[in-house]
Design a protein around this motif. Sequence first.
Motif, PDB file in Angstrom:
ATOM      1  N   ASP A 283       0.824  -1.216   0.000  1.00  0.00           N
ATOM      2  CA  ASP A 283       0.000   0.000   0.000  1.00  0.00           C
ATOM      3  C   ASP A 283       0.856   1.265   0.000  1.00  0.00           C
ATOM      4  O   ASP A 283       0.334   2.367   0.157  1.00  0.00           O
ATOM      5  N   ASN A 284       2.182   1.083  -0.145  1.00  0.00           N
ATOM      6  CA  ASN A 284       3.146   2.192  -0.227  1.00  0.00           C
ATOM      7  C   ASN A 284       3.215   2.999   1.072  1.00  0.00           C
ATOM      8  O   ASN A 284       3.585   4.167   1.055  1.00  0.00           O
ATOM      9  N   GLN A 285       2.845   2.360   2.194  1.00  0.00           N
ATOM     10  CA  GLN A 285       3.016   3.002   3.501  1.00  0.00           C
ATOM     11  C   GLN A 285       4.324   2.481   4.093  1.00  0.00           C
ATOM     12  O   GLN A 285       4.342   1.587   4.928  1.00  0.00           O
ATOM     13  N   LEU A 286       5.417   3.074   3.630  1.00  0.00           N
ATOM     14  CA  LEU A 286       6.742   2.499   3.869  1.00  0.00           C
ATOM     15  C   LEU A 286       7.178   2.599   5.324  1.00  0.00           C
ATOM     16  O   LEU A 286       7.830   1.695   5.842  1.00  0.00           O
ATOM     17  N   LYS A 321      13.646  -2.487  -2.756  1.00  0.00           N
ATOM     18  CA  LYS A 321      12.577  -1.765  -3.451  1.00  0.00           C
ATOM     19  C   LYS A 321      12.525  -0.297  -3.054  1.00  0.00           C
ATOM     20  O   LYS A 321      12.122   0.557  -3.842  1.00  0.00           O
ATOM     21  N   THR A 322      12.925   0.005  -1.791  1.00  0.00           N
ATOM     22  CA  THR A 322      12.905   1.395  -1.330  1.00  0.00           C
ATOM     23  C   THR A 322      14.257   2.084  -1.549  1.00  0.00           C
ATOM     24  O   THR A 322      14.476   3.189  -1.050  1.00  0.00           O
TER      25      THR A 322
END
Length: 732
Positions: A283-286, A321-322
């Motif tokens: 959900d891209n809530q890193l 990925k980040t």
Amino acid sequence: MGKYQNILIVFILFCFVGFSQNDQKNYSFEIKGSVKGKEKRIAIPGVIVTTSSGGYTVTNGLGEFKIQAIVGDLIKFESGAFDTVKHRVKSSEDVDVLVQDYVPIKKEKESFSKRGAIQVDTYLDSANYYKKIDIEKSIDFVTKSISQLGKSGNKNELAKAYTILGEIYQYYKQYDLAIDSYKNALVAEKTTKTEILLGKSYLFNKEFENAKTVFLTVSTKNNISTFEKSQVFEGLGDAYKGLNNNTSSIMYYNKGLSLAKSNSIASKITDFNSKIGDAYAADNQLAEAEEYYDNSLELSKQQAPKRAVQEKEKVADFYNKTSEYDKEVVLRKKSLEDLEELNLRERKVAKTNTLNTSSDSISTQRIKYKIANAYLSQQKYDEAIPFLEESIQEAGVDDDLIVQKDATRKLSEVYEYKGDFTKAYETYRKYVTMVDTLYIRKEQEISRAARFNKEIASKQNRISGLEKDRELYQSKFDLALTSEQLVDRQKWLIYSLIFGMLLLGLTAYFFYRSNKQQKLANNLLALKSLRSQMNPHFIFNALNSVNNYIARSDERSANRYLSDFSTLMRAVLENSEEDFIPLTKELELLELYTKLEHSRFSDKFDYKINVSEHLDVNAFQIPPMLLQPYIENAIWHGLRYTDEKGFLKIDIAEKSKDSIEISIIDNGVGRKKSAELKTSNQKKQKSKGMGNIKKRIDILNDMYKDKVDVKIADYMPDGTGTKVVFILKKDK
């Protein structure tokens, strides 16, 4: 020329005749027949019929069979009801077998229940043993068990067999077949374990909507274990994640996490933290994802070494990925150390440096390849080269052609970036060779997979055939039994007219027994009613105590009191349906109840519970909460009115070999003084409470042969204090 033509024609005719004769010899044809008892021609169902050429079938409810055979085949007729019969096939004529010493159907079923059940369990144990070793043997053993069960109708064992078959298919990633097997198992018998396995197979097969439906259905059940409930929450989280509904996914993962924490399921706590991290990352809530990944990393240290390595690699992939390459490299180097240490230990048993997981494999060469990629993303070519070279070398040793190919291509690109075109060209040539080798190997794998699928399909077809035979046999057998029942009913109709008077006598007997059972039912209903009438004063006063603690801002005492009170209430409710519970459990409840009352009136009395040292407490049963009202009376109507601090004593001692004596003694004001101090409402409540206890004891003694006896007397000659004595007998 004509002479040679004639010779050729004769030769062709000769070959044709020879081949025709050979074809006739090997020609497969269908043989029909039946197996019956010789004396009364009773059909024998469930006889296993096999041929030496591999044919297999089972006789139906009418004792009939059909089987493919060739001339020269040896047909065997096997059953637990008679000795094996053999027949040599000479033509396609029908084969009718007449058995001399046939045991009737009912006894045959009894025979199977003893011998057949053991044989089925043996087959299923063997199927489990070979599940991860030899899929063909494993499926064959399941097939034999299903074949054996075809003549017993044992739904429980049939469901077990299909469940094991589903687990075999699931292990080999044949998810469609696994789903079908689990469905067959659930048709035979519904179990929570099989429903959860079906849901997991749907997840593996990416049928997320079906998986969600299965897990939601299981979640409504009340009789599932805590671990199964955690699996259901995990399955729902996985299903919603597959449907890209990360909000619902996180909600169910959190439910599972709370359940796992409250029940100390360590492995699940780690899994749920990891999966919540996955959902937040998707959900891209890193920031939230990293927080849960940190938790899972820390928790995985307490798990098996393999699990810890898996978690490090998953979190490292997240860092990749980040674009947090420094963190990724540090973590992968740590997992590399752990894996090398783990492999060093495992090589003492078996040579391997690969850790298999459900989605991929973790190996030292793969980790080194990923470390090299992290360095390349930062353009640190010199640091990347050693890891690429080691990855290529280890992949070659393990025959991991994919990693070897990818690492070789990367190494060629690195040399090209550094300007070393000679090494780049040489490395690229190696890469091209590996690609060719990999292509050939892929073709071989596809060919093997096709053969494997063909073999699996063949075995599955046989199982499907057995299932159809079983259903057909069951329907015919039911039909035969129905016919027999119709004849029996006609006989009984005639007998009923002849023995009418006998039936009247039986009716009178049953009427008497019904009255007796009604009386028992009334007693049970009365007991249930009396058990449910717990004195409300204790609940009301306990809540007042909590309120007083809160008013004094004594939150810790309020919480402790409320926690003990809720524990007591839960235990009371759990035991409310029982006539008797173990004495040990009753003593635990009394200890807790007395502790609560003492916390409220600590200035009024102290207490002690003595249990005789040589007494076997576990051997006795007691009606639940039978002693509590007497202890409550001792505290509220005796000890509470004393000027000085009183004492409550509860003694449990052996009276005889089959009985014990329970004494409740207080040095309070006594029964007479207490009665004078009571209001009219208190007198009414006491009378009602003691009346309920007396009725309850009377009913129990009527049902269980004078099991409980109660005596109440003054403790001291001057009328102060009270002594209540219970005599409790052991079950005979």
